[in-house]
Design an enzyme around this catalytic site. Structure first.
Site, mmCIF file in Angstrom:
data_model
loop_
_atom_site.group_PDB
_atom_site.id
_atom_site.type_symbol
_atom_site.label_atom_id
_atom_site.label_comp_id
_atom_site.label_asym_id
_atom_site.label_seq_id
_atom_site.Cartn_x
_atom_site.Cartn_y
_atom_site.Cartn_z
ATOM 1 N N GLU A 1 59.012 49.216 77.226
ATOM 2 C CA GLU A 1 60.380 48.442 77.079
ATOM 3 C C GLU A 1 60.189 47.365 77.156
ATOM 4 O O GLU A 1 61.142 47.311 78.256
ATOM 5 C CB GLU A 1 60.937 49.788 76.833
ATOM 6 C CG GLU A 1 62.222 49.314 76.624
ATOM 7 C CD GLU A 1 63.300 51.022 76.141
ATOM 8 O OE1 GLU A 1 63.065 51.805 75.714
ATOM 9 O OE2 GLU A 1 64.500 50.666 76.358
ATOM 10 N N GLU B 1 72.329 57.948 81.824
ATOM 11 C CA GLU B 1 73.907 57.795 80.936
ATOM 12 C C GLU B 1 74.362 58.578 80.379
ATOM 13 O O GLU B 1 75.232 58.197 79.754
ATOM 14 C CB GLU B 1 73.505 56.449 80.467
ATOM 15 C CG GLU B 1 73.125 55.227 81.786
ATOM 16 C CD GLU B 1 72.261 54.202 80.973
ATOM 17 O OE1 GLU B 1 73.064 53.516 79.633
ATOM 18 O OE2 GLU B 1 73.063 52.660 81.878
ATOM 19 N N GLU C 1 74.559 48.339 69.367
ATOM 20 C CA GLU C 1 74.565 48.616 70.774
ATOM 21 C C GLU C 1 73.909 46.873 71.368
ATOM 22 O O GLU C 1 72.628 47.161 71.384
ATOM 23 C CB GLU C 1 74.203 49.586 71.079
ATOM 24 C CG GLU C 1 73.906 49.262 72.898
ATOM 25 C CD GLU C 1 74.517 51.298 74.364
ATOM 26 O OE1 GLU C 1 74.847 52.074 73.193
ATOM 27 O OE2 GLU C 1 74.615 51.604 74.825
ATOM 28 N N ARG C 2 73.770 46.626 72.209
ATOM 29 C CA ARG C 2 73.907 45.077 72.270
ATOM 30 C C ARG C 2 72.873 45.013 72.004
ATOM 31 O O ARG C 2 72.576 42.935 71.417
ATOM 32 C CB ARG C 2 73.015 45.455 73.727
ATOM 33 C CG ARG C 2 73.338 46.604 74.467
ATOM 34 C CD ARG C 2 74.207 46.069 75.478
ATOM 35 N NE ARG C 2 74.699 47.310 76.363
ATOM 36 C CZ ARG C 2 76.087 47.235 76.833
ATOM 37 N NH1 ARG C 2 76.937 45.936 76.719
ATOM 38 N NH2 ARG C 2 76.746 47.903 77.859
ATOM 39 N N LYS D 1 66.108 59.475 74.471
ATOM 40 C CA LYS D 1 66.810 59.013 75.722
ATOM 41 C C LYS D 1 67.527 60.535 76.351
ATOM 42 O O LYS D 1 68.849 60.508 75.833
ATOM 43 C CB LYS D 1 68.152 57.978 75.694
ATOM 44 C CG LYS D 1 68.767 57.698 76.905
ATOM 45 C CD LYS D 1 69.735 56.435 76.674
ATOM 46 C CE LYS D 1 70.479 56.398 77.466
ATOM 47 N NZ LYS D 1 71.575 54.890 77.804
ATOM 48 N N LYS E 1 61.335 50.915 80.743
ATOM 49 C CA LYS E 1 61.417 50.174 80.688
ATOM 50 C C LYS E 1 60.300 48.070 82.156
ATOM 51 O O LYS E 1 60.045 48.863 83.131
ATOM 52 C CB LYS E 1 62.781 49.504 81.029
ATOM 53 C CG LYS E 1 64.140 49.824 80.362
ATOM 54 C CD LYS E 1 65.274 49.521 80.563
ATOM 55 C CE LYS E 1 66.394 49.857 80.073
ATOM 56 N NZ LYS E 1 68.000 50.277 79.653
ATOM 57 N N ASP F 1 67.163 47.208 84.843
ATOM 58 C CA ASP F 1 67.179 47.165 83.760
ATOM 59 C C ASP F 1 67.425 46.101 82.898
ATOM 60 O O ASP F 1 68.680 45.538 82.505
ATOM 61 C CB ASP F 1 69.072 48.010 83.820
ATOM 62 C CG ASP F 1 69.460 48.744 82.304
ATOM 63 O OD1 ASP F 1 68.850 48.015 81.036
ATOM 64 O OD2 ASP F 1 70.542 48.568 82.470
ATOM 65 N N ARG G 1 69.712 52.810 93.489
ATOM 66 C CA ARG G 1 68.874 53.564 91.923
ATOM 67 C C ARG G 1 67.720 52.986 90.709
ATOM 68 O O ARG G 1 67.474 54.203 90.692
ATOM 69 C CB ARG G 1 69.960 52.578 91.039
ATOM 70 C CG ARG G 1 70.058 53.146 89.638
ATOM 71 C CD ARG G 1 70.877 52.457 89.202
ATOM 72 N NE ARG G 1 70.598 51.087 87.767
ATOM 73 C CZ ARG G 1 71.050 51.137 86.639
ATOM 74 N NH1 ARG G 1 72.547 51.111 86.996
ATOM 75 N NH2 ARG G 1 70.492 50.655 85.246
ATOM 76 N N GLU H 1 70.725 41.128 76.088
ATOM 77 C CA GLU H 1 72.259 41.462 76.802
ATOM 78 C C GLU H 1 72.223 40.960 77.964
ATOM 79 O O GLU H 1 73.331 40.203 77.833
ATOM 80 C CB GLU H 1 71.610 42.913 76.912
ATOM 81 C CG GLU H 1 72.478 43.931 77.490
ATOM 82 C CD GLU H 1 72.733 45.143 77.693
ATOM 83 O OE1 GLU H 1 70.893 45.590 77.546
ATOM 84 O OE2 GLU H 1 73.406 46.079 78.650
HETATM 85 C C1 BDP Z 1 71.386 49.484 79.179
HETATM 86 C C2 BDP Z 1 72.314 48.815 78.353
HETATM 87 C C3 BDP Z 1 72.408 50.465 77.648
HETATM 88 C C4 BDP Z 1 71.894 51.078 76.894
HETATM 89 C C5 BDP Z 1 70.921 51.489 78.337
HETATM 90 C C6 BDP Z 1 69.065 51.982 77.746
HETATM 91 O O1 BDP Z 1 72.887 48.322 78.639
HETATM 92 O O2 BDP Z 1 73.941 49.769 76.437
HETATM 93 O O3 BDP Z 1 71.903 51.960 76.324
HETATM 94 O O4 BDP Z 1 70.485 50.396 78.750
HETATM 95 O O5 BDP Z 1 68.205 51.259 77.538
HETATM 96 O O6 BDP Z 1 70.956 48.495 79.255
HETATM 97 O O7 BDP Z 1 69.455 53.162 77.317
#
Ligand code: BDP
Length: 696
Positions: free
Chosen positions: A402, A306, A182-183, A302, A375, A380, A351, A408
């Site tokens: 983080e 999401e 992913e990414r 996590k 983060k 994000d 958000r 990305e």
């Molecule tokens: C976002 C990404 C996604 C990640 C998410 C995360 O687009 O793919 O799953 O963060 O950090 O930036 O959980």
């Protein structure tokens, strides 16, 4: 003629093998200056080490490889000092000579992973001693010594005392079990799950060496969007095989855990963290893991983010969720890293406020072995955000930062963007939580709140591409992350210089050209994508700006939710009259940022919604300033390409061409993104566009 001959000899020596980028900053090409090389040979004429441990063997192998490449000769390895120029490596426990040096105090100060490198005399002999309390520390010391040689520094007299400021320095791999990342922009996952545990790709050892060379001491192997399967017995065997190869290099493995695993794998009817059967399932799972991997680091989670499962599914809190896993790993010395990247399933008015609202009230309710992972910014991984207001606001819960090494939202593996200046902006930011000087670095290293646990995580940019990171300059971000995790006070310039010397050589024009390209690259990127505090002008695969993006699935996945451009103006009002996100920061930041006149221009449209004709301090209108930034960014990208072309023939052709291709694309993208974004905003502003924007 003579000069030409000398040049070609050194060029041949430097590029004797094809430069694929695979060797990273550990190229170990010959030291060109013969006097310097001779002095290094005298300073490292033999190596004295006990090599009966896996780490000891790794040290000897690295020194052989490094010194053979750098000096053209590999010094003999022996058990005792017989001449001047010996390098003695060890711990008080495995070297009676080191135990007898009377260095107990500085060694204790350096801690478990720190080291001393000192020029001294033992008996009659002038020696260099690399000493630590642990094998890992000596390994870091050896990489430090090699770096001194790689960067042309003197080896005597040495009085180095190093200790990492943060205890956990991790890479988070967002790798899926099917080999995708992913990414990830540098090929498939390095972990070849299908071949494991039977065969471990030899490349894993190179990965470990690279990490150890910059002090990274842990790797989370799988995606935070975790597949519960990674906790099955068969995958744990595979993880154990990787752990075996990483261990001698001081790297522990961790796994992302799917909160639903007790249901998905254990067949339980619930994953409620307060259900005793669920707690038992996690305890048993931990016991199973530690039987296979005694030094397993712990879990990253996590949850309720999401669409991932989590404790809130059962009316419980993040603390309840983290604690059940923490209790399971505690008897084995493990930890839980619980991510604070959350936003409401219902779309919030703003958000970016969500993580603070969910987490600050839970401060003090997590077990001792839980760290909350935050983060860098509240949204994000955008090209620029203010620091997350969580930093400093959980004095009773150790926070990890983080960062995202994989780019990305920053041009992925196509654009050259050196991220150290962005990370420094975070680490040096003053939160004011305990008065002026309460920097994020001091929060993270525990000095502000006395955290007993400290750490940082970087989302990795590695993959199976030959050069590991897709873009040769992506390697600099991996390198810089490790160096800053070791010491957040290092400068972006100093780190760049180290990396350039080791990766591209020492010719002054090469160094200065690459340095200026790197140091300006992040601001250039911000300029041609999201200047003046704009953010999330993105959609699709997060590569090109999409200011028009209006995602039907969620408003806060759109660009228009964030920029709010209309005929009147642009920006997100986060002042006290708006969403009051500014209220999540301490004084004097909140007052300073609340007023557009005192808010830094770099964050202006993050905190303010302003009319197109609003005048900045310089007297320029907001619209004109936007135009200037986008133009400057596109020009900057073209200039980077031009600067690189001045290095033709001064660096190896393979990497020269590879980077040139990427810089061309970057310059083309930057121009197209300037055009697209300005045209889009111009529909609202109805102010003039600069000159003629060429058609894309
Ligand atoms: C976002 C990404 C996604 C990640 C998410 C995360 O687009 O793919 O799953 O963060 O950090 O930036 O959980």
């Amino acid at each position: 003629m003579c000069l030409l001959a000398a040049l070609s000899v050194s060029a041949l020596a430097g590029y004797a093998h094809a430069e694929t980028g695979h060797d990273l900053w550990l190229r170990y090409v010959p030291v060109e200056d013969s006097a310097l090389r001779a002095s290094y040979r005298r300073s490292v004429s033999s190596v004295v080490i006990q090599r009966d441990s896996p780490t000891g063997r790794a040290i000897v192998a690295e020194l052989r490889r490094g010194l053979l490449g750098l000096l053209g000769t590999s010094p003999p390895v022996s058990q005792r000092i017989a001449s001047d120029g010996a390098v003695l490596i060890g711990t008080p426990a495995n070297s009676p000579v080191i135990a007898g040096l009377g260095w107990a105090k500085p060694l204790a100060r350096a801690g478990d992973e720190g080291f001393l490198i000192r020029s001294t005399t033992v008996g009659k002999h002038a020696v260099t001693v690399i000493a630590s309390q642990s094998d890992r520390g000596t390994l870091y010391g050896v990489f430090h010594l090699l770096r001194l040689v790689q960067t042309g520094k003197p080896l005597a007299p040495l009085a180095v005392e190093e200790r990492p400021r943060l205890a956990l320095r991790l890479l988070d791999h967002w790798d899926n079990l099917d080999g995708t990342i992913e990414r990830g922009y540098a090929g498939p996952s390095l972990w070849n799950w299908a071949e494991l545990p039977g065969r471990v790709d030899p490349r894993i050892e190179d990965y470990a060496r690279a990490n150890a060379s910059i002090g990274i001491n842990g790797a989370v192997l799988n995606n935070v969007n975790a597949n519960a399967q990674s906790l099955t017995s068969s995958y744990l065997d595979k993880t154990a095989a990787l752990a075996q190869v990483l261990r001698p290099y001081g790297i522990r493995v961790y796994l992302s855990a799917n909160f639903n695993a007790p249901r998905a794998l254990g067949g339980l009817p619930t994953a409620d963290p307060l259900d005793p059967a669920v707690a038992r399932w996690w305890r048993d799972k931990a016991t199973e893991i530690y039987r296979l991997i005694p030094d397993f680091g712990g879990f990253l989670v996590k949850a309720n983010s999401e669409g991932q499962p989590g404790p809130q599914d059962y009316g419980r809190t993040h603390a309840d969720g983290a604690n059940v896993l923490a209790d399971a790993v505690a008897p084995h010395g493990g930890i839980v890293m619980w991510r604070a990247f959350v936003y409401s399933a219902e779309v919030d008015v703003d958000r970016v406020k969500r993580a603070y609202l969910e987490f600050v009230p839970l401060d003090g309710r997590f077990r001792d072995n839980v760290m909350v992972q935050v983060k860098n910014g509240p949204l994000d991984f955008q090209p620029r955000e203010p620091f997350s207001p969580l930093f400093g606001e959980m004095p009773r819960t150790p926070l990890m930062a983080e960062l995202q090494i994989t780019q990305e939202y920053l041009g992925q593996a196509t654009h050259l963007v050196y991220l150290a200046p962005m990370w420094k902006e975070l680490l040096d930011a003053d939160t004011y939580v305990a008065g002026p000087g309460s920097t994020v670095a001091k929060v993270l290293d525990g000095s502000l709140h006395g955290y007993r646990r400290t750490g940082i995580a970087g989302v990795a940019n590695t993959g199976r591409d030959v050069n590991w990171t897709g873009h040769d300059f992506g390697q600099a971000n991996w390198y810089a992350y490790g160096r800053l995790a070791w010491n957040p006070d290092l400068s972006a310039t100093g780190i760049a210089d180290e990396w350039i010397g080791m990766t591209w050589g020492h010719a002054p024009d090469v160094t200065s050209t690459i340095r200026s390209m790197m140091l300006g690259s992040r601001e250039t990127y911000v300029d041609y994508t999201m200047p003046l505090g704009l953010h999330h002008l993105i959609g699709g695969d997060h590569y090109a700006p999409m200011p028009e993006n209006a995602d039907p699935r969620r408003a806060d996945w759109s660009a228009i939710y964030y920029h709010r451009a209309d005929a009147w103006g642009i920006g997100f009002d986060r002042t006290i009259r708006g969403s009051n996100a500014v209220g999540q920061y301490r004084s004097p930041l909140r007052e300073r940022w609340n007023d557009p006149a005192t808010c830094p221009e770099t964050l202006l449209l993050w905190f303010h919604r302003l009319p197109w004709d609003y005048r900045l301090a310089s007297g320029v209108t907001l619209w004109d300033a936007l135009v200037r930034h986008y133009t400057k960014g596109a020009d900057g990208a073209r200039l980077m390409e031009f600067r690189w072309t001045t290095l033709r023939g001064k660096v190896d052709d393979e990497r020269y061409e590879a980077v040139l291709g990427k810089l061309r694309q970057q310059a083309a993208d930057a121009a197209a993104w300037r055009n697209k974004t300005l045209r889009y905003f111009q529909q609202f502003s109805q102010r003039p566009l600069p000159g003629q924007l060429p058609k894309d």
